[in-house]
Design a protein around this motif. Structure first.
Motif, PDB file in Angstrom:
ATOM      1  N   ALA A  51       0.828  -1.207   0.000  1.00 34.47           N
ATOM      2  CA  ALA A  51       0.000   0.000   0.000  1.00 34.47           C
ATOM      3  C   ALA A  51       0.863   1.258   0.000  1.00 34.47           C
ATOM      4  CB  ALA A  51      -0.934   0.006   1.205  1.00 34.47           C
ATOM      5  N   LYS A  52       2.014   1.196   0.641  1.00 33.89           N
ATOM      6  CA  LYS A  52       2.919   2.343   0.652  1.00 33.89           C
ATOM      7  C   LYS A  52       3.552   2.571  -0.713  1.00 33.89           C
ATOM      8  CE  LYS A  52       3.977   2.154   5.566  1.00 33.89           C
ATOM      9  NZ  LYS A  52       4.970   1.837   6.603  1.00 33.89           N
ATOM     10  N   SER A  53       3.664   1.525  -1.522  1.00 32.86           N
ATOM     11  CA  SER A  53       4.308   1.655  -2.834  1.00 32.86           C
ATOM     12  C   SER A  53       3.325   1.927  -3.974  1.00 32.86           C
ATOM     13  CB  SER A  53       5.122   0.393  -3.149  1.00 32.86           C
ATOM     14  OG  SER A  53       4.273  -0.705  -3.377  1.00 32.86           O
ATOM     15  N   ILE A  54       2.035   1.795  -3.725  1.00 29.50           N
ATOM     16  CA  ILE A  54       1.018   2.052  -4.761  1.00 29.50           C
ATOM     17  C   ILE A  54       0.663   3.529  -4.734  1.00 29.50           C
ATOM     18  CG2 ILE A  54      -1.358   1.593  -5.492  1.00 29.50           C
ATOM     19  CD1 ILE A  54      -1.019  -1.223  -4.255  1.00 29.50           C
ATOM     20  N   GLU A  55       0.898   4.213  -5.861  1.00 31.52           N
ATOM     21  CA  GLU A  55       0.591   5.637  -5.949  1.00 31.52           C
ATOM     22  C   GLU A  55      -0.703   5.839  -6.727  1.00 31.52           C
ATOM     23  OE1 GLU A  55       4.038   7.580  -7.632  1.00 31.52           O
ATOM     24  OE2 GLU A  55       4.699   8.116  -5.618  1.00 31.52           O
ATOM     25  N   LEU A  56      -1.546   6.703  -6.188  1.00 32.49           N
ATOM     26  CA  LEU A  56      -2.820   7.040  -6.819  1.00 32.49           C
ATOM     27  C   LEU A  56      -2.840   8.536  -7.109  1.00 32.49           C
ATOM     28  CD1 LEU A  56      -5.166   5.041  -4.437  1.00 32.49           C
ATOM     29  CD2 LEU A  56      -4.328   4.325  -6.666  1.00 32.49           C
ATOM     30  N   LEU A  57      -3.481   8.915  -8.210  1.00 33.16           N
ATOM     31  CA  LEU A  57      -3.615  10.333  -8.519  1.00 33.16           C
ATOM     32  C   LEU A  57      -4.524  10.992  -7.507  1.00 33.16           C
ATOM     33  CD1 LEU A  57      -3.969  10.269 -12.409  1.00 33.16           C
ATOM     34  CD2 LEU A  57      -1.977  10.946 -11.068  1.00 33.16           C
ATOM     35  N   ASN A  58      -4.145  12.157  -7.052  1.00 31.77           N
ATOM     36  CA  ASN A  58      -4.927  12.924  -6.097  1.00 31.77           C
ATOM     37  C   ASN A  58      -5.975  13.722  -6.866  1.00 31.77           C
ATOM     38  OD1 ASN A  58      -5.923  14.606  -4.130  1.00 31.77           O
ATOM     39  ND2 ASN A  58      -3.939  15.315  -3.410  1.00 31.77           N
ATOM     40  N   THR A  59      -7.249  13.408  -6.668  1.00 30.72           N
ATOM     41  CA  THR A  59      -8.325  14.081  -7.400  1.00 30.72           C
ATOM     42  C   THR A  59      -8.484  15.540  -6.991  1.00 30.72           C
ATOM     43  OG1 THR A  59      -9.971  13.285  -5.809  1.00 30.72           O
ATOM     44  CG2 THR A  59      -9.622  11.956  -7.785  1.00 30.72           C
ATOM     45  N   GLU A  60      -7.872  15.942  -5.888  1.00 27.85           N
ATOM     46  CA  GLU A  60      -7.943  17.329  -5.428  1.00 27.85           C
ATOM     47  C   GLU A  60      -6.759  18.165  -5.916  1.00 27.85           C
ATOM     48  OE1 GLU A  60      -8.514  17.439  -1.214  1.00 27.85           O
ATOM     49  OE2 GLU A  60     -10.232  16.091  -1.315  1.00 27.85           O
ATOM     50  N   TYR A  61      -5.838  17.548  -6.637  1.00 24.46           N
ATOM     51  CA  TYR A  61      -4.657  18.256  -7.138  1.00 24.46           C
ATOM     52  C   TYR A  61      -5.045  19.221  -8.249  1.00 24.46           C
ATOM     53  CZ  TYR A  61      -0.245  19.149  -9.505  1.00 24.46           C
ATOM     54  OH  TYR A  61       0.832  19.749 -10.099  1.00 24.46           O
ATOM     55  N   ASP A  62      -4.488  20.427  -8.176  1.00 28.71           N
ATOM     56  CA  ASP A  62      -4.700  21.450  -9.204  1.00 28.71           C
ATOM     57  C   ASP A  62      -3.350  22.103  -9.454  1.00 28.71           C
ATOM     58  OD1 ASP A  62      -5.386  23.555 -10.832  1.00 28.71           O
ATOM     59  OD2 ASP A  62      -6.755  24.496  -9.407  1.00 28.71           O
ATOM     60  N   GLU A  63      -2.789  21.880 -10.639  1.00 32.87           N
ATOM     61  CA  GLU A  63      -1.446  22.398 -10.920  1.00 32.87           C
ATOM     62  C   GLU A  63      -1.383  23.922 -10.915  1.00 32.87           C
ATOM     63  OE1 GLU A  63      -1.132  22.325 -15.754  1.00 32.87           O
ATOM     64  OE2 GLU A  63      -0.780  20.460 -14.688  1.00 32.87           O
ATOM     65  N   ASP A  67      -1.891  25.989  -3.385  1.00 31.95           N
ATOM     66  CA  ASP A  67      -1.956  25.074  -2.242  1.00 31.95           C
ATOM     67  C   ASP A  67      -0.892  23.991  -2.380  1.00 31.95           C
ATOM     68  OD1 ASP A  67      -4.101  26.469  -1.235  1.00 31.95           O
ATOM     69  OD2 ASP A  67      -5.592  25.141  -2.138  1.00 31.95           O
ATOM     70  N   ASP A  68      -0.442  23.503  -1.264  1.00 30.44           N
ATOM     71  CA  ASP A  68       0.596  22.478  -1.251  1.00 30.44           C
ATOM     72  C   ASP A  68      -0.033  21.088  -1.249  1.00 30.44           C
ATOM     73  OD1 ASP A  68       3.169  21.518  -1.246  1.00 30.44           O
ATOM     74  OD2 ASP A  68       3.387  21.624   0.926  1.00 30.44           O
ATOM     75  N   ILE A  69      -0.821  20.801  -2.283  1.00 29.14           N
ATOM     76  CA  ILE A  69      -1.503  19.516  -2.407  1.00 29.14           C
ATOM     77  C   ILE A  69      -0.716  18.670  -3.412  1.00 29.14           C
ATOM     78  CG2 ILE A  69      -3.620  18.368  -3.150  1.00 29.14           C
ATOM     79  CD1 ILE A  69      -5.153  20.862  -2.270  1.00 29.14           C
ATOM     80  N   PRO A  70      -0.280  17.478  -3.006  1.00 32.07           N
ATOM     81  CA  PRO A  70       0.524  16.652  -3.914  1.00 32.07           C
ATOM     82  C   PRO A  70      -0.291  16.086  -5.078  1.00 32.07           C
ATOM     83  CG  PRO A  70       0.043  15.453  -1.904  1.00 32.07           C
ATOM     84  CD  PRO A  70      -0.484  16.841  -1.711  1.00 32.07           C
ATOM     85  N   GLU A  71       0.390  15.858  -6.191  1.00 31.85           N
ATOM     86  CA  GLU A  71      -0.264  15.294  -7.373  1.00 31.85           C
ATOM     87  C   GLU A  71      -0.624  13.826  -7.168  1.00 31.85           C
ATOM     88  OE1 GLU A  71       0.529  14.783 -12.177  1.00 31.85           O
ATOM     89  OE2 GLU A  71       2.083  15.663 -10.931  1.00 31.85           O
ATOM     90  N   LYS A  72       0.214  13.114  -6.414  1.00 32.64           N
ATOM     91  CA  LYS A  72      -0.024  11.696  -6.144  1.00 32.64           C
ATOM     92  C   LYS A  72       0.081  11.441  -4.647  1.00 32.64           C
ATOM     93  CE  LYS A  72       1.768  10.099 -10.545  1.00 32.64           C
ATOM     94  NZ  LYS A  72       2.782   9.258 -11.210  1.00 32.64           N
ATOM     95  N   PHE A  84     -15.751   0.671   6.331  1.00 35.91           N
ATOM     96  CA  PHE A  84     -15.609   0.326   4.927  1.00 35.91           C
ATOM     97  C   PHE A  84     -15.604   1.611   4.101  1.00 35.91           C
ATOM     98  CE2 PHE A  84     -17.959  -0.066   0.926  1.00 35.91           C
ATOM     99  CZ  PHE A  84     -17.075  -0.877   0.226  1.00 35.91           C
ATOM    100  N   VAL A  85     -14.592   1.766   3.268  1.00 33.79           N
ATOM    101  CA  VAL A  85     -14.494   2.919   2.374  1.00 33.79           C
ATOM    102  C   VAL A  85     -13.771   2.495   1.111  1.00 33.79           C
ATOM    103  CG1 VAL A  85     -13.553   5.248   2.071  1.00 33.79           C
ATOM    104  CG2 VAL A  85     -14.348   4.540   4.312  1.00 33.79           C
ATOM    105  N   ILE A  86     -14.255   2.941  -0.040  1.00 29.93           N
ATOM    106  CA  ILE A  86     -13.497   2.813  -1.281  1.00 29.93           C
ATOM    107  C   ILE A  86     -12.550   4.005  -1.292  1.00 29.93           C
ATOM    108  CG2 ILE A  86     -13.584   2.822  -3.804  1.00 29.93           C
ATOM    109  CD1 ILE A  86     -14.884   0.330  -2.697  1.00 29.93           C
ATOM    110  N   VAL A  87     -11.247   3.770  -1.247  1.00 35.30           N
ATOM    111  CA  VAL A  87     -10.291   4.865  -1.136  1.00 35.30           C
ATOM    112  C   VAL A  87      -9.645   5.232  -2.470  1.00 35.30           C
ATOM    113  CG1 VAL A  87      -9.796   4.511   1.311  1.00 35.30           C
ATOM    114  CG2 VAL A  87      -8.451   3.301  -0.406  1.00 35.30           C
ATOM    115  N   GLY A  88      -9.835   4.406  -3.482  1.00 34.27           N
ATOM    116  CA  GLY A  88      -9.277   4.702  -4.802  1.00 34.27           C
ATOM    117  C   GLY A  88      -9.930   3.849  -5.858  1.00 34.27           C
TER     118      GLY A  88
END
Length: 92
Positions: A51-63, A67-72, A84-88
């Protein structure tokens, strides 16, 4: 209680990552929330290291944002609580 992370593959090719207390909690909660688990072709447990090695795109990222929001984000960083939550997903 340690939370479990799951990779859910659908027959349509969609992949979802979910958290749940255990496998039974995942199945019951998924079925309750989505009315059916029939289109799921495979469910795999993801380890903490995976889980630490799987990168997901951050849907809140805005280039364009200052704001200091990461892309992944790592899948592990998205998991919290014990519900229970779908996280990605490959759909969003």
């Amino acid at each position: 209680m340690k939370i479990m992370i799951f990779k859910i593959k659908h027959i349509t090719g969609v992949i979802e990552y979910a958290q749940a207390k255990n496998f039974l909690h995942l199945i019951e909660s998924y079925n309750d929330e989505f009315d059916s688990i029939d289109d799921v072709s495979n469910i795999q447990v993801i380890t903490e290291d995976e889980a630490k090695s799987i990168e997901l795109l951050n849907t809140e990222y805005d280039e364009d944002s200052t704001d200091d929001i990461p892309e992944k984000l790592s899948l592990f960083d998205l998991v919290c609580g014990d519900d229970f939550v779908i996280v990605g997903s490959t759909e969003w």
